[in-house]
Each structure stands twice: as C-alpha cells, then as structure tokens.
Write a protein that holds these residues in place. Structure first.
Motif, short mmCIF file in Angstrom:
data_model
loop_
_atom_site.label_atom_id
_atom_site.label_comp_id
_atom_site.label_asym_id
_atom_site.label_seq_id
_atom_site.Cartn_x
_atom_site.Cartn_y
_atom_site.Cartn_z
N VAL A 236 14.90 73.45 5.67
CA VAL A 236 16.31 73.68 5.14
C VAL A 236 16.70 74.46 4.16
CG1 VAL A 236 17.07 71.27 6.27
CG2 VAL A 236 16.40 71.45 3.90
N ALA A 237 15.63 74.84 3.49
CA ALA A 237 16.00 75.87 2.11
C ALA A 237 15.15 77.09 2.04
CB ALA A 237 15.71 74.91 0.90
N THR A 238 14.80 77.59 3.29
CA THR A 238 14.06 78.96 3.10
C THR A 238 14.97 79.83 4.14
OG1 THR A 238 12.43 78.43 4.87
CG2 THR A 238 11.81 78.00 2.52
N TYR A 239 14.63 81.02 4.25
CA TYR A 239 15.38 81.92 5.11
C TYR A 239 14.47 81.89 6.41
CZ TYR A 239 17.83 85.79 7.34
OH TYR A 239 18.69 86.69 7.92
N GLU A 240 13.38 81.49 6.39
CA GLU A 240 12.54 81.60 7.60
C GLU A 240 12.89 80.30 8.52
OE1 GLU A 240 11.27 82.02 4.47
OE2 GLU A 240 11.00 83.98 4.72
N GLY A 241 13.19 79.24 7.84
CA GLY A 241 13.69 77.80 8.11
C GLY A 241 14.95 78.07 9.09
N TYR A 242 15.74 79.12 8.35
CA TYR A 242 17.28 79.41 8.78
C TYR A 242 17.36 80.28 10.31
CZ TYR A 242 22.08 81.02 9.12
OH TYR A 242 23.24 81.32 9.47
N ILE A 243 16.26 81.10 10.03
CA ILE A 243 15.96 81.93 11.39
C ILE A 243 15.64 80.97 12.60
CG2 ILE A 243 14.52 83.85 12.35
CD1 ILE A 243 16.92 84.57 10.43
N ARG A 244 14.49 80.18 12.07
CA ARG A 244 14.00 79.12 13.00
C ARG A 244 14.98 78.31 13.67
NH1 ARG A 244 9.60 78.32 9.53
NH2 ARG A 244 10.66 76.41 8.90
N ASN A 245 15.74 77.69 12.72
CA ASN A 245 16.62 76.74 13.35
C ASN A 245 17.95 76.65 12.41
OD1 ASN A 245 18.02 74.68 15.02
ND2 ASN A 245 16.27 73.62 15.08
N PRO A 246 18.89 77.74 12.89
CA PRO A 246 20.15 77.72 11.87
C PRO A 246 21.05 76.54 12.13
CG PRO A 246 20.28 79.47 13.78
CD PRO A 246 19.10 78.75 13.95
N THR A 247 21.08 75.91 13.43
CA THR A 247 21.88 74.60 13.27
C THR A 247 21.40 73.65 12.43
OG1 THR A 247 22.57 75.49 15.54
CG2 THR A 247 22.89 73.06 15.21
N VAL A 248 20.02 73.44 12.39
CA VAL A 248 19.67 72.31 11.39
C VAL A 248 19.95 72.71 10.24
CG1 VAL A 248 17.48 71.31 10.71
CG2 VAL A 248 17.51 71.55 13.06
N VAL A 249 19.74 73.91 9.69
CA VAL A 249 20.36 74.33 8.33
C VAL A 249 21.65 73.94 8.05
CG1 VAL A 249 20.14 76.06 6.51
CG2 VAL A 249 18.23 75.94 8.42
N HIS A 250 22.50 74.46 9.02
CA HIS A 250 23.96 74.23 8.81
C HIS A 250 24.40 72.82 8.65
CE1 HIS A 250 25.61 78.26 8.55
NE2 HIS A 250 25.22 78.71 9.48
N ASP A 251 23.82 72.03 9.64
CA ASP A 251 24.12 70.68 9.74
C ASP A 251 23.75 70.07 8.21
OD1 ASP A 251 24.72 70.74 12.07
OD2 ASP A 251 22.94 69.91 12.98
N PHE A 252 22.71 70.39 7.67
CA PHE A 252 22.19 69.79 6.24
C PHE A 252 23.19 70.31 5.34
CE2 PHE A 252 19.72 70.64 2.43
CZ PHE A 252 19.55 69.28 2.05
#
Ligand code: APR
Length: 227
Positions: free
Chosen positions: A38-54
């Motif tokens: 949830v706090a890296t760009y790589e994480g965002y690319i992997r799963n943007p929806t999880v990051v936005h949900d957080f």
C-alpha cells in the motif's frame, strides 16, 4: 530584537491524540497492511484497487467529525501568528490536514496530502474529499509520497534548515529518511535542536533538548517559552 527562525518537523505522534493512528505503534497504521502493498509504486501497479481502498479508508477517517486538531496543533498555529509566517515553517510528514485546520499557514507536506490526488500523466494536483474509484479513472493516484519516491519541496526544506535558529521535532520516531536527518543539518547550521515526543526517538542523542510526554501537553508548554 530579531525574531528567531523556527523550523518544526512533525510526525504522526502530533496527531495521535486527535484520533489518528501512528505508523509504528502496536495496532498502528501499518498493522494488518504490508507497506510494500500500500505504500510503494510497485504495489500500486500490482493492485491499484487495494491501494485506493487503503487511502479511501484513511481519507474517510480523517474527515470523521471526531478528528480535530489538538492543543499541540493549535500551539504551533499561535506561534506562527505571533512570530509571522516568514519565521515559522512547519515541515510535516503527516498527510492529514490538522495543521491547516488549526490555522497554520506556512506548511510543507513533504509526504503528500490525503485530501489531494494527482493526475499521473499531467502531474495536476486536485482536491479530493471522496473515495477514488480506479475503474472510473485510471490516471488518478493518491498524492502521497511512497517508499522509494522523493519527498516534496526538499530544496525549500534544506534552505529553511540552513537558516534555522531553532529546529523542533515533534511526534516522529526517526525511522524514515530524509526527515530523520534534518536534525543533523540544523545542528550544523547552528540551530538549537529540540525533540518533543512521547518517548526517545532513534535520533534522540542528536538533540540538545528533549522533553518527553504527550504532544498535547509538552508542545504548548515548550512553545510558550518561545512566544
Ligand atoms: N504525543 C507525542 N508523540 C507521540 C504520541 C503523542 N500523543 N503518540 C505517539 N507518539 C510518538 C511515538 O512514540 C513515535 O515515536 O510518535 C512517533 C510516531 O512514530 P511513527 O509511527 O514512526 O510515525 P512517523 O515518525 O511520523 O513516521 C514517518 O513513516 O511510514 C512513513 O510516510 C510515513 O510519514 C510517515 C513516516
């Protein structure tokens, strides 16, 4: 009498008594979440929806009416009012807007802001008070500096540190650079360095003055000595 130049670094601890979790405490903000997700760009690319949900969850929490600035935020706003915006700069690692709510004006959000999003293509920064739906707009990312990204307005921060008469660090554990290194720069510039925190931070030995206790108590008391 010349007015001293004061740089104040704040971290999650200043907002803890306002009802916002710190990052590294037990049951803290990362508890239950993998920072890499949830706090890296790589994480965002992997799963943007999880990051936005957080960040949607954090944005909602911040706008809960029970979350308000506390006496520490108000004391810093009063200091700026008394000494002037040219002399008091808040550099915050926090992505909340509690310094603004308390009335502070001269603020650098070096790790971004929860109530803003950014267009990845144009770089345009937009106010955002609602949930973001990735499926509806794939170009909008949180305006948050993730691990591995460069914090914002660093040149202005280093410039202010090099001129500081006082460097006051409040509510930060000293785990995350470059913020954790600011005390050394301020010391080299001849500033008086002060740590106000619940407990000694990792950089505790670098500060000339240290006062430990909850921010809502120790910050107003110390700030009163500067006004
Ligand atoms: N008053 C003062 N200090 C407090 C209080 C309080 N009521 N409650 C907790 N603290 C202290 C803790 O003892 C700790 O030293 O605040 C500090 C919070 O530390 P962290 O959770 O590590 O938060 P912070 O230092 O702001 O984290 C830095 O890490 O993950 C990133 O980007 C994120 O900006 C954040 C950065």
């Amino acid at each position: 009498m010349t007015i001293p130049k004061i740089v104040i670094l704040t971290g999650a601890g200043i907002s803890a008594e306002s009802g916002l979790s710190t990052f590294r405490a037990q049951n803290g903000l990362w508890e239950g979440y993998d920072v890499n997700d949830v706090a890296t760009y790589e994480g965002y690319i992997r799963n943007p929806t999880v990051v936005h949900d957080f960040y949607n969850m954090l944005r909602r929490k911040l706008q809960n009416p029970s979350v308000k600035p506390n006496a520490a935020h108000f004391a810093l706003a009063e200091l700026e009012q008394k000494l002037g915006t040219d002399n008091v700069l808040i550099v915050t690692q926090n992505v909340d807007n509690l310094h603004e709510q308390a009335g502070s004006k001269n603020i650098i959000h070096m790790h971004g802001e929860l109530l803003k999003v950014r267009n990845e293509k144009t770089g345009q920064i937009i106010d955002c008070f609602n949930d973001v739906n990735y499926q509806q707009n794939k170009l909008i990312r949180p305006h948050i500096v993730w691990f591995g990204e460069i914090p914002l307005q660093m040149e202005q921060i280093y410039d202010a540190l090099s001129q500081a008469d006082y460097f006051i660090s409040i509510g930060t554990s000293g785990n995350v650079y470059p913020a954790a290194g600011f005390v050394q720069i301020a010391n080299q510039a001849g500033a008086k360095s002060i740590e106000l925190n619940l407990e000694p931070s990792l950089g505790e030995s670098l500060f000339q003055t240290k006062i430990y206790g909850p921010a809502s108590k120790v910050v107003p008391k110390f700030i009163a000595t500067l006004i």
